[in-house]
Design an enzyme around this catalytic site. Structure first.
Site, PDB file in Angstrom:
ATOM      1  N   SER A 130      -3.758   1.509  -0.498  1.00 12.12           N
ATOM      2  CA  SER A 130      -5.117   0.997   0.114  1.00 12.12           C
ATOM      3  C   SER A 130      -6.286   2.006   0.098  1.00 12.12           C
ATOM      4  CB  SER A 130      -4.866   0.894   1.621  1.00 12.12           C
ATOM      5  OG  SER A 130      -4.247   1.992   2.389  1.00 12.12           O
ATOM      6  N   HIS A 151      -3.975  -4.017  -4.880  1.00 17.11           N
ATOM      7  CA  HIS A 151      -3.852  -3.642  -3.327  1.00 17.11           C
ATOM      8  C   HIS A 151      -3.741  -5.142  -2.788  1.00 17.11           C
ATOM      9  CE1 HIS A 151      -6.136  -2.761   0.496  1.00 17.11           C
ATOM     10  NE2 HIS A 151      -4.870  -2.318   0.603  1.00 17.11           N
ATOM     11  N   GLU A 163      -6.932  -6.915  -4.292  1.00 19.21           N
ATOM     12  CA  GLU A 163      -7.796  -6.217  -4.899  1.00 19.21           C
ATOM     13  C   GLU A 163      -7.212  -5.572  -6.095  1.00 19.21           C
ATOM     14  OE1 GLU A 163     -10.965  -4.591  -1.669  1.00 19.21           O
ATOM     15  OE2 GLU A 163      -9.042  -3.540  -1.834  1.00 19.21           O
ATOM     16  N   ASN A 202     -11.828  -2.572   2.561  1.00 13.34           N
ATOM     17  CA  ASN A 202     -11.389  -1.703   3.718  1.00 13.34           C
ATOM     18  C   ASN A 202     -12.760  -0.471   3.617  1.00 13.34           C
ATOM     19  OD1 ASN A 202      -8.730  -2.028   4.351  1.00 13.34           O
ATOM     20  ND2 ASN A 202      -7.918  -0.567   2.842  1.00 13.34           N
TER      21      ASN A 202
END
Length: 316
Positions: A130, A151, A163, A202
């Site tokens: 991540s 991800h 992702e 994120n």
């Protein structure tokens, strides 16, 4: 390359190995099995593998009960998953390897160094990290052009976003194939054609979390009220503290730690509040206490009392 030949068929990368049978790895394996692919779920812990299969069985049985999945589809998906306690051997026939182990770059590098020489020459190697960008890992494998990030988001059985992160050496054809693969497993790809630590979702999420922590540590509002504002004013399905408790406060801590180590920017370091909770072992739902308290079924009981050891604004 074998991986490129697979892009010419209906199903891209039909044989997948997922390394790591924790919550993310188990669910990623489940998603891929449901897409009609054969999956090897690898972990050095036999107990972790047993828990992973039990979790998938329980989740899928619930879906059958609610009419969201047929019993036949459940059985078929379950039968597509095999397990091994030997991760290197588990990659021997893989078209794609997805690593989902602990969020430590040294552990990931050691793993890929071990499997890089033994996987088929055309196999694509990917990390579910991540936070770590591909270039932090890819140099340990032969032909870094076949390495990228994939991800998934927690809970991977439900969340649609994946992702797809290209490293500076990632073969553009593999990036395109990975994007199609994500679509084929019924997810929505978000493609990063240039590396940045933390990726897209994120980075945006962390900006919200950082401000929420700032408001809490400054004594401006409570955990409950900050979460309520995000839900009722901004339309978030969960507030930032609720989400941190769900995904695991330690996961966010490791992500922030990795970003700080990469940038040296103190703004990227974990907050005092998060650091204190991790040190106290109050990691969210999985431990029964985080920003909220939870019963044995994971139901919220109320806001967790704040102590000096857990981010009280008067605690230095």
């Amino acid at each position: 390359m074998t991986a490129m030949n697979n892009t010419e068929t209906h199903q891209i990368w039909p044989r997948v190995t997922v390394i790591g049978a924790g919550a993310m790895g188990a669910q990623i394996a489940g998603v891929i099995a449901r897409s009609g692919r054969d999956v090897v779920l690898a972990d050095t812990s036999a107990e972790a593998l047993q828990r992973a299969l039990a979790m998938l069985d329980s989740r899928w049985e619930s879906s059958v009960t609610k009419g969201r999945m047929t019993a036949e589809a459940k059985l078929t998906a379950y039968q597509r998953i095999s397990t091994t306690t030997e991760p290197v051997a588990g990659c021997a026939q893989a078209d794609l390897v997805i690593e989902a182990i602990i969020e430590r770059v040294d552990a990931k590098r050691d793993l890929f160094a071990a499997i890089g020489e033994t996987t088929p020459v055309g196999a694509v190697l990917s990390t579910n990290s991540s936070s770590f960008v591909p270039s932090q890992i890819a140099d340990v494998v032969p032909n870094p052009g076949r390495f990228l990030g994939l991800h998934f988001f927690n809970p991977a059985l439900v969340m649609k976003c994946v992702e797809v992160i290209a490293g500076p050496d990632t073969d553009p054809q593999i990036l395109d194939a990975a994007t199609k693969f994500v679509e084929q497993i019924d997810k929505g790809p978000v493609v990063l054609r240039k590396e940045i630590n933390g990726f897209v979702a994120n980075r945006i999420l962390n900006a919200v979390r950082d401000e929420a922590i700032h408001l809490l540590e400054g004594g401006y509002a409570s955990v409950t009220d900050i979460d309520r504002a995000c839900r009722t004013a901004l339309g978030y399905p969960m507030g930032p503290f609720e989400l941190m408790d769900l995904t695991g406060i330690d996961i966010g801590y490791l992500t922030k730690t990795a970003r700080f180590e990469a940038t040296g920017d103190t703004r990227d370091a974990p907050s005092r509040t998060v650091t204190d909770k991790v040190r106290a072992g109050h990691l969210g739902r999985k431990t029964g206490r985080g920003f909220y308290l939870y019963d044995e079924h994971g139901s919220k009981l109320g806001e967790s009392p704040t102590t000096a050891a857990e981010g009280d604004p008067t605690h230095g």
